[in-house]
Scaffold this active site. Structure first.
Site, PDB file in Angstrom:
ATOM      1  N   LYS A  68       7.374  -4.306  -8.161  1.00  0.00           N
ATOM      2  CA  LYS A  68       7.474  -4.159  -9.626  1.00  0.00           C
ATOM      3  C   LYS A  68       7.491  -5.508 -10.331  1.00  0.00           C
ATOM      4  CE  LYS A  68      11.517  -2.111  -8.758  1.00  0.00           C
ATOM      5  NZ  LYS A  68      11.693  -2.609  -7.365  1.00  0.00           N
ATOM      6  N   THR A 107       1.980   4.430  -4.484  1.00  0.00           N
ATOM      7  CA  THR A 107       2.973   4.383  -5.568  1.00  0.00           C
ATOM      8  C   THR A 107       4.087   3.391  -5.253  1.00  0.00           C
ATOM      9  OG1 THR A 107       4.035   6.289  -4.522  1.00  0.00           O
ATOM     10  CG2 THR A 107       2.659   6.749  -6.435  1.00  0.00           C
ATOM     11  N   ARG A 108       4.629   2.773  -6.309  1.00  0.00           N
ATOM     12  CA  ARG A 108       5.814   1.921  -6.226  1.00  0.00           C
ATOM     13  C   ARG A 108       6.689   2.239  -7.424  1.00  0.00           C
ATOM     14  NH1 ARG A 108       4.377   1.176  -1.756  1.00  0.00           N
ATOM     15  NH2 ARG A 108       4.155  -0.763  -0.617  1.00  0.00           N
ATOM     16  N   CYS A 161       4.560   0.752   6.715  1.00  0.00           N
ATOM     17  CA  CYS A 161       4.482  -0.411   5.823  1.00  0.00           C
ATOM     18  C   CYS A 161       5.557  -1.408   6.289  1.00  0.00           C
ATOM     19  CB  CYS A 161       4.770   0.090   4.404  1.00  0.00           C
ATOM     20  SG  CYS A 161       4.431  -1.080   3.069  1.00  0.00           S
ATOM     21  N   LYS A 164       6.173  12.351  -2.336  1.00  0.00           N
ATOM     22  CA  LYS A 164       6.374  11.156  -1.506  1.00  0.00           C
ATOM     23  C   LYS A 164       7.861  10.821  -1.454  1.00  0.00           C
ATOM     24  CE  LYS A 164       5.439   6.223  -1.272  1.00  0.00           C
ATOM     25  NZ  LYS A 164       4.728   5.087  -1.856  1.00  0.00           N
ATOM     26  N   HIS A 200       0.845  -1.205   0.000  1.00  0.00           N
ATOM     27  CA  HIS A 200       0.000   0.000   0.000  1.00  0.00           C
ATOM     28  C   HIS A 200       0.879   1.253   0.000  1.00  0.00           C
ATOM     29  CE1 HIS A 200       1.029  -1.028   4.125  1.00  0.00           C
ATOM     30  NE2 HIS A 200       0.953   0.265   4.405  1.00  0.00           N
ATOM     31  N   HIS A 218      15.080   3.740   2.647  1.00  0.00           N
ATOM     32  CA  HIS A 218      15.083   2.338   2.210  1.00  0.00           C
ATOM     33  C   HIS A 218      15.972   1.601   3.211  1.00  0.00           C
ATOM     34  CE1 HIS A 218      14.926  -1.059  -0.482  1.00  0.00           C
ATOM     35  NE2 HIS A 218      16.186  -0.974  -0.841  1.00  0.00           N
TER      36      HIS A 218
HETATM   37  C1  LIG Z   1       7.265   1.315   2.168  1.00  0.00           C
HETATM   38  C2  LIG Z   1       7.494   0.336   1.072  1.00  0.00           C
HETATM   39  C3  LIG Z   1       7.942   0.799  -0.149  1.00  0.00           C
HETATM   40  C4  LIG Z   1       8.206  -0.090  -1.182  1.00  0.00           C
HETATM   41  N1  LIG Z   1       8.603   0.398  -2.395  1.00  0.00           N
HETATM   42  C5  LIG Z   1       8.761  -0.447  -3.439  1.00  0.00           C
HETATM   43  C6  LIG Z   1       9.012   0.080  -4.726  1.00  0.00           C
HETATM   44  O1  LIG Z   1       9.076   1.288  -4.930  1.00  0.00           O
HETATM   45  N2  LIG Z   1       9.140  -0.804  -5.743  1.00  0.00           N
HETATM   46  C7  LIG Z   1       9.037  -2.151  -5.562  1.00  0.00           C
HETATM   47  O2  LIG Z   1       9.170  -2.898  -6.530  1.00  0.00           O
HETATM   48  N3  LIG Z   1       8.770  -2.678  -4.344  1.00  0.00           N
HETATM   49  C8  LIG Z   1       8.627  -1.854  -3.286  1.00  0.00           C
HETATM   50  N4  LIG Z   1       8.323  -2.333  -2.042  1.00  0.00           N
HETATM   51  C9  LIG Z   1       8.249  -3.786  -1.843  1.00  0.00           C
HETATM   52  C10 LIG Z   1       6.946  -4.372  -2.297  1.00  0.00           C
HETATM   53  O3  LIG Z   1       5.886  -3.489  -2.074  1.00  0.00           O
HETATM   54  C11 LIG Z   1       6.770  -5.706  -1.610  1.00  0.00           C
HETATM   55  O4  LIG Z   1       7.887  -6.539  -1.911  1.00  0.00           O
HETATM   56  C12 LIG Z   1       5.516  -6.416  -2.087  1.00  0.00           C
HETATM   57  O5  LIG Z   1       4.420  -5.562  -2.037  1.00  0.00           O
HETATM   58  C13 LIG Z   1       5.284  -7.647  -1.194  1.00  0.00           C
HETATM   59  O6  LIG Z   1       4.147  -8.332  -1.653  1.00  0.00           O
HETATM   60  P1  LIG Z   1       3.642  -9.645  -0.928  1.00  0.00           P
HETATM   61  O7  LIG Z   1       2.590 -10.217  -1.784  1.00  0.00           O
HETATM   62  O8  LIG Z   1       4.827 -10.490  -0.571  1.00  0.00           O
HETATM   63  O9  LIG Z   1       3.056  -9.142   0.477  1.00  0.00           O
HETATM   64  P2  LIG Z   1       1.614  -8.480   0.775  1.00  0.00           P
HETATM   65  O10 LIG Z   1       1.181  -7.664  -0.381  1.00  0.00           O
HETATM   66  O11 LIG Z   1       1.707  -7.855   2.107  1.00  0.00           O
HETATM   67  O12 LIG Z   1       0.647  -9.734   0.835  1.00  0.00           O
HETATM   68  C14 LIG Z   1       0.662 -10.678   1.857  1.00  0.00           C
HETATM   69  C15 LIG Z   1      -0.792 -11.050   2.094  1.00  0.00           C
HETATM   70  O13 LIG Z   1      -0.851 -12.191   2.946  1.00  0.00           O
HETATM   71  C16 LIG Z   1      -2.020 -12.048   3.729  1.00  0.00           C
HETATM   72  N5  LIG Z   1      -1.954 -12.939   4.880  1.00  0.00           N
HETATM   73  C17 LIG Z   1      -1.074 -12.889   5.899  1.00  0.00           C
HETATM   74  N6  LIG Z   1      -1.365 -13.834   6.822  1.00  0.00           N
HETATM   75  C18 LIG Z   1      -2.451 -14.511   6.359  1.00  0.00           C
HETATM   76  C19 LIG Z   1      -3.234 -15.584   6.851  1.00  0.00           C
HETATM   77  N7  LIG Z   1      -2.984 -16.173   8.043  1.00  0.00           N
HETATM   78  N8  LIG Z   1      -4.272 -16.020   6.111  1.00  0.00           N
HETATM   79  C20 LIG Z   1      -4.579 -15.457   4.909  1.00  0.00           C
HETATM   80  N9  LIG Z   1      -3.863 -14.413   4.414  1.00  0.00           N
HETATM   81  C21 LIG Z   1      -2.825 -13.951   5.119  1.00  0.00           C
HETATM   82  C22 LIG Z   1      -2.020 -10.580   4.093  1.00  0.00           C
HETATM   83  O14 LIG Z   1      -3.284 -10.130   4.521  1.00  0.00           O
HETATM   84  C23 LIG Z   1      -1.574  -9.944   2.800  1.00  0.00           C
HETATM   85  O15 LIG Z   1      -2.682  -9.534   2.003  1.00  0.00           O
HETATM   86  C24 LIG Z   1       8.042  -1.478  -0.983  1.00  0.00           C
HETATM   87  C25 LIG Z   1       7.568  -1.950   0.252  1.00  0.00           C
HETATM   88  C26 LIG Z   1       7.277  -1.053   1.266  1.00  0.00           C
HETATM   89  C27 LIG Z   1       6.787  -1.586   2.575  1.00  0.00           C
END
Ligand SMILES: Cc1cc2nc3c(=O)[nH]c(=O)nc-3n(C[C@H](O)[C@H](O)[C@H](O)COP(=O)(O)OP(=O)(O)OC[C@H]3O[C@@H](n4cnc5c(N)ncnc54)[C@H](O)[C@@H]3O)c2cc1C
Length: 374
Positions: A344, A49-50, A311, A263, A46, A267
């Site tokens: 990304k 933007t990314r 985040c 924003k 969330h 990092h």
């Molecule tokens: C501040 C910040 C800035 C970033 N900037 C960039 C950027 O500019 N460019 C880039 O490429 N990446 C960036 N990233 C990294 C990127 O956003 C993350 O690597 C990516 O969003 C992770 O995705 P995910 O699916 O692993 O996790 P999430 O999107 O968090 O998904 C995990 C999901 O699992 C669910 N879950 C957890 N436990 C359970 C359970 N017991 N049962 C069912 N569901 C469950 C959660 O509810 C959640 O929806 C950034 C991250 C942050 C925090």
């Protein structure tokens, strides 16, 4: 107990939503479960933007993946009819030997990517919002830009749903177990069976595979929006995305003003936290810490704070992702720990995960993401 599926996906954030979409495209019977209602602001995907960029300073092996990711984002954008990506170009800035500059240059040269090397003086002339010190240089890459993460997750989920995927929100998974060649998953509401299980639970991943003792840490990160004092300089046609190694091993990045302020965020250097008890309140000294960097390198963004949101990064020791099968249960695939730079790639990781689950292989080299279980 509900009827059997080809695959169960636990976690429908960036990675899980993309995998659901690509599995559904392959006509697989898939169910996705999330404890919240994605896109939500309690995980890692969330903040509006990314950054997406191609001259990947972390390692040249990411470049083929990001090139496929660009294609998939464009396809998803046209399917969804929503704006998912905005190209701004990007600057990777620091001293010539910094990881950001040297790494981006290496990827650009190895993969013959369009890029330019700019002096600090030329950066200041071309992009007056940015104020690098004289010792810095920049790698300019034209294809970099901005993804809109909530819309991307929503688009992947909508595409999956349209193709028949069953998606359950607010249904936390409590545990899973092997069930012969398949798996069985238990939630607060029901019990599901499938041939394969995909764990994409982001910052919560370790609780699903605690026996593997993955060396992961969850890091609290803050995204800040400041009111620009000179808004014209931060318009997206004059201000690209920018990533700085402002001191050796210290990073921050920023975006143009898309109407909500400028924003910026650090990092890494965040506190190690437990995702169940993370402090989501941003303290005044945290704002002041960010403001000191803004004042130095983006002086025209040093207006009042508009907002700030917490985040989570899920980090491996080497900063690369985890994409691998469970060593004891090959029907379980794990994709997480994107170490603060995974968004990304989520379009292509979704496709890769579907390939691994359906075809058992992918054309991409996943070596960087394997072999952390010993
Ligand atoms: C501040 C910040 C800035 C970033 N900037 C960039 C950027 O500019 N460019 C880039 O490429 N990446 C960036 N990233 C990294 C990127 O956003 C993350 O690597 C990516 O969003 C992770 O995705 P995910 O699916 O692993 O996790 P999430 O999107 O968090 O998904 C995990 C999901 O699992 C669910 N879950 C957890 N436990 C359970 C359970 N017991 N049962 C069912 N569901 C469950 C959660 O509810 C959640 O929806 C950034 C991250 C942050 C925090």
């Amino acid at each position: 107990m509900s009827s059997a599926f080809d695959a169960i996906i636990v976690g429908l954030g960036a990675m899980g939503s993309a995998a659901a979409c690509h599995l559904a495209k392959r006509a697989k019977k898939v169910i996705g479960l999330d404890r919240f209602a994605p896109p939500h602001s309690l995980g890692s995907s969330h903040g509006k933007t990314r950054i997406i960029r191609e001259a990947y300073f972390e390692h040249p092996l990411y470049v083929p993946l990001i090139q496929r990711a660009y294609e998939l984002w464009a396809e998803l954008e046209s399917e969804s009819g929503d704006k998912l990506f905005r190209q701004t170009g990007g600057l990777m800035m620091g001293r010539p030997d910094s990881a950001v500059v040297a790494g981006a240059r290496r990827s650009a040269e190895e993969h013959r990517l369009k890029h330019e090397i700019l002096s600090a003086h030329n950066v200041r002339l071309r992009f007056p919002a940015l104020n690098p010190i004289d010792e810095m240089i920049a790698v300019w890459e034209p294809r970099a830009g901005i993804l809109f993460p909530e819309r991307c997750v929503e688009a992947h989920l909508a595409s999956a749903r349209r193709r028949g995927a069953e998606l359950h929100f607010e249904e936390p998974v409590l545990r899973w177990q092997r069930d012969g060649e398949g798996v069985r998953v238990f939630t607060n509401r029901d019990e599901y069976r499938a041939g394969q299980l995909l764990l994409t639970t982001g910052s919560w991943i370790t609780s699903f595979v605690s026996e593997l003792r993955l060396p992961l840490t969850v890091e609290r990160q803050i995204q800040f929006w400041f009111e620009p004092k000179n808004p014209a300089r931060f318009q997206p046609d004059r201000c690209p995305i920018h990533i700085w190694e402002h001191e050796p091993g210290k990073y921050f990045y920023g975006f143009p003003d898309l109407g909500e302020g400028v924003k910026v965020a650090g990092h890494h250097e965040g506190k190690t936290v437990d995702p169940e008890s993370i402090d989501r309140v941003v303290a005044p000294d945290e704002v002041e810490g960010m403001r000191a960097i803004v004042r130095r390198f983006l002086p025209d963004a040093d207006g009042p704070l508009r907002s700030a949101i917490v985040c989570m990064y899920t980090n491996t020791p080497d900063g690369h992702f985890v994409i691998d099968r469970h060593p004891a249960h090959p029907q379980v695939l794990i994709a997480s720990a994107c170490s603060g730079h995974g968004f990304k790639f989520s379009s292509v990781i979704g496709e890769v995960l579907a390939e691994l689950l359906v075809e058992g292989e992918t054309q991409f080299d996943l070596d960087l993401f394997r072999a952390r279980f010993d």
